[in-house]
Write a protein that holds these residues in place. Structure first.
Motif, mmCIF file in Angstrom:
data_model
loop_
_atom_site.group_PDB
_atom_site.id
_atom_site.type_symbol
_atom_site.label_atom_id
_atom_site.label_comp_id
_atom_site.label_asym_id
_atom_site.label_seq_id
_atom_site.Cartn_x
_atom_site.Cartn_y
_atom_site.Cartn_z
ATOM 1 N N TYR A 33 -25.896 15.608 4.888
ATOM 2 C CA TYR A 33 -27.337 15.588 5.173
ATOM 3 C C TYR A 33 -27.707 16.905 5.845
ATOM 4 N N TYR A 34 -28.678 17.608 5.278
ATOM 5 C CA TYR A 34 -29.045 18.920 5.809
ATOM 6 C C TYR A 34 -30.504 19.193 5.507
ATOM 7 N N LEU A 35 -31.298 19.433 6.555
ATOM 8 C CA LEU A 35 -32.728 19.743 6.419
ATOM 9 C C LEU A 35 -33.470 18.691 5.596
ATOM 10 N N GLY A 36 -33.127 17.438 5.829
ATOM 11 C CA GLY A 36 -33.800 16.356 5.117
ATOM 12 C C GLY A 36 -33.293 16.129 3.707
ATOM 13 N N ILE A 37 -32.205 16.789 3.344
ATOM 14 C CA ILE A 37 -31.642 16.677 1.992
ATOM 15 C C ILE A 37 -30.313 15.935 2.062
ATOM 16 N N GLN A 38 -30.213 14.841 1.326
ATOM 17 C CA GLN A 38 -28.955 14.094 1.260
ATOM 18 C C GLN A 38 -28.112 14.620 0.097
ATOM 19 N N MET A 39 -26.824 14.811 0.340
ATOM 20 C CA MET A 39 -25.922 15.392 -0.656
ATOM 21 C C MET A 39 -24.754 14.473 -0.924
ATOM 22 N N GLU A 40 -24.422 14.340 -2.195
ATOM 23 C CA GLU A 40 -23.290 13.523 -2.615
ATOM 24 C C GLU A 40 -22.438 14.321 -3.593
ATOM 25 N N TRP A 41 -21.133 14.271 -3.385
ATOM 26 C CA TRP A 41 -20.227 14.987 -4.276
ATOM 27 C C TRP A 41 -19.955 14.157 -5.513
ATOM 28 N N GLY A 42 -20.009 14.810 -6.676
ATOM 29 C CA GLY A 42 -19.662 14.160 -7.932
ATOM 30 C C GLY A 42 -18.287 14.627 -8.395
ATOM 31 N N GLY A 43 -17.949 14.299 -9.608
ATOM 32 C CA GLY A 43 -16.664 14.732 -10.139
ATOM 33 C C GLY A 43 -16.722 16.147 -10.693
ATOM 34 N N ASN A 44 -15.579 16.788 -10.784
ATOM 35 C CA ASN A 44 -15.437 18.113 -11.396
ATOM 36 C C ASN A 44 -16.291 19.187 -10.729
ATOM 37 N N GLY A 45 -16.488 19.064 -9.425
ATOM 38 C CA GLY A 45 -17.200 20.108 -8.691
ATOM 39 C C GLY A 45 -18.703 19.980 -8.673
ATOM 40 N N SER A 46 -19.275 19.023 -9.367
ATOM 41 C CA SER A 46 -20.726 18.835 -9.359
ATOM 42 C C SER A 46 -21.141 18.026 -8.137
ATOM 43 N N PHE A 47 -22.435 18.081 -7.817
ATOM 44 C CA PHE A 47 -22.940 17.246 -6.731
ATOM 45 C C PHE A 47 -24.392 16.884 -6.966
ATOM 46 N N PHE A 48 -24.864 15.904 -6.208
ATOM 47 C CA PHE A 48 -26.212 15.369 -6.361
ATOM 48 C C PHE A 48 -26.973 15.542 -5.040
ATOM 49 N N ILE A 49 -28.253 15.843 -5.155
ATOM 50 C CA ILE A 49 -29.089 15.944 -3.955
ATOM 51 C C ILE A 49 -30.323 15.065 -4.124
ATOM 52 N N ASN A 50 -30.771 14.494 -3.034
ATOM 53 C CA ASN A 50 -31.989 13.690 -3.045
ATOM 54 C C ASN A 50 -32.594 13.683 -1.650
ATOM 55 N N GLN A 51 -33.791 13.159 -1.531
ATOM 56 C CA GLN A 51 -34.497 13.082 -0.250
ATOM 57 C C GLN A 51 -35.038 11.676 -0.022
ATOM 58 N N LYS A 52 -34.187 10.697 -0.253
ATOM 59 C CA LYS A 52 -34.628 9.303 -0.137
ATOM 60 C C LYS A 52 -35.147 8.994 1.265
ATOM 61 N N GLN A 53 -34.460 9.480 2.304
ATOM 62 C CA GLN A 53 -34.894 9.186 3.669
ATOM 63 C C GLN A 53 -36.264 9.807 3.941
ATOM 64 N N LYS A 54 -36.476 11.033 3.466
ATOM 65 C CA LYS A 54 -37.774 11.685 3.622
ATOM 66 C C LYS A 54 -38.866 10.905 2.901
ATOM 67 N N ILE A 55 -38.535 10.414 1.717
ATOM 68 C CA ILE A 55 -39.508 9.656 0.931
ATOM 69 C C ILE A 55 -39.868 8.351 1.630
ATOM 70 N N MET A 56 -38.872 7.666 2.176
ATOM 71 C CA MET A 56 -39.149 6.405 2.868
ATOM 72 C C MET A 56 -39.977 6.644 4.129
ATOM 73 N N ASP A 57 -39.743 7.756 4.817
ATOM 74 C CA ASP A 57 -40.563 8.108 5.985
ATOM 75 C C ASP A 57 -42.002 8.375 5.561
ATOM 76 N N LEU A 58 -42.178 9.037 4.415
ATOM 77 C CA LEU A 58 -43.521 9.308 3.898
ATOM 78 C C LEU A 58 -44.234 8.012 3.540
ATOM 79 N N ILE A 59 -43.524 7.095 2.897
ATOM 80 C CA ILE A 59 -44.121 5.812 2.507
ATOM 81 C C ILE A 59 -44.592 5.045 3.740
ATOM 82 N N GLU A 60 -43.796 5.088 4.793
ATOM 83 C CA GLU A 60 -44.200 4.431 6.040
ATOM 84 C C GLU A 60 -45.414 5.127 6.652
#
Length: 304
Positions: A59-86
């Motif tokens: 987690y860095y600057l509101g960005i959540q990061m997940e490692w995938g296979g073969n060196g790839s990774f995924f980023i999302n901002q689900k926590q930021k989005i849920m804070d916005l919805i609230e």
């Protein structure tokens, strides 16, 4: 060594291995090819300043990061989005299938102004950050609503909430950045000519891929009025050319010598022909000199 494209990026090439440090205020992200290199850097930094190792980044600057296979990774901002919805009071609201109502900006009906714009400014600011970092699908509509911060209406506020309801239903979506040894920088560009009904300025759109993943995107209102769709697309190409030049330098900071020319896709043949130096006509002479960086870059072999 400090990066030439980004002053917050530092790199070191030692023993045929790269180590990178990305800084933001008091936070550091350290990337390495060998853990011994990163441990050495941490020990040296600890001699100068007090540091705390938080482990692998997630987690860095509101960005959540997940490692995938073969060196790839995924980023999302689900926590930021849920804070916005609230913040928007949409916790119990129904989700929207698309971020904006069809034909929203074609409605010429007089709209009631919004008296208090504090919530509108805060919400559009949060949406702008989200659309810039991970959610390119809302970049165009957020950019349009951001133009209304000084004269927003109740209908604009409803549109902001609709984007929130759309994000609520797609909060789990992630942007994938795949690892690819045969990566090339590729751009897709377009322009919506004379889109703004108030000043008839066009909107540029650019999308950059690298290694099969999207790494940069822009939806931006042009600063001048284009007299034709060709001119609007040419201005969009000039903006894409500037971004491509910066990305090329950024890749150099990462030790990647990106082969030239950078492949740029444009669907307007007249716009493509306009980038050639011999294509100067009375109809194109009014185009500002600064937009002819496309022509210059093509002559130098940087773009193709």
């Amino acid at each position: 060594m400090q990066g030439k494209s980004d002053a917050c990026l530092y790199s070191r090439f030692k023993n045929n291995r790269w180590t990178f440090i990305l800084t933001h205020v008091q936070d550091l992200v350290l990337c390495h090819q060998d853990k011994e290199d990163s441990d050495e850097i941490v020990r040296n930094l600890n001699k100068k300043i007090e540091m705390k190792d938080l482990g692998d980044i997630c987690y860095y600057l509101g960005i959540q990061m997940e490692w995938g296979g073969n060196g790839s990774f995924f980023i999302n901002q689900k926590q930021k989005i849920m804070d916005l919805i609230e913040h928007l009071g949409l916790t119990e609201a129904n989700v929207a299938e698309i971020p904006m109502e069809v034909g929203f900006f074609k409605d010429n009906e007089t709209k009631e102004p919004l008296q208090d714009n504090s919530q509108y400014r805060t919400a559009t600011g949060k949406l702008l950050y989200t659309s810039t970092v991970t959610r390119l699908g809302i970049a165009a509509v957020v950019g349009k609503l951001c133009r209304k911060v000084n004269a927003q209406t109740k209908k604009d506020w409803t549109a902001v909430k609709r984007i929130g309801r759309y994000l609520k239903g797609t909060a789990d979506l992630k942007l994938m950045l795949p690892a690819n040894s045969n990566s090339r920088l590729v751009d897709y560009m377009d322009a919506n000519w004379s889109e703004c009904r108030e000043d008839r300025k066009s909107t540029s759109g650019n999308l950059f891929y690298y290694g099969g993943g999207v790494i940069s995107w822009t939806s931006k209102k042009q600063s001048v009025v284009a007299l034709s769709s060709i001119e609007a697309k040419y201005i969009s190409a000039a903006q894409a050319c500037q971004e491509a030049t910066w990305l090329y330098r950024l890749l150099l900071d990462f030790g990647i010598n990106e082969p030239k020319p950078t492949r740029m896709h444009e669907d307007n043949k007249s716009c493509i022909l306009l980038s050639q130096p011999e294509r100067v006509t009375p109809q194109t002479m009014q185009i500002d000199t600064k937009y002819h960086c496309v022509r210059d870059a093509q002559q130098q072999g940087s773009l193709g």
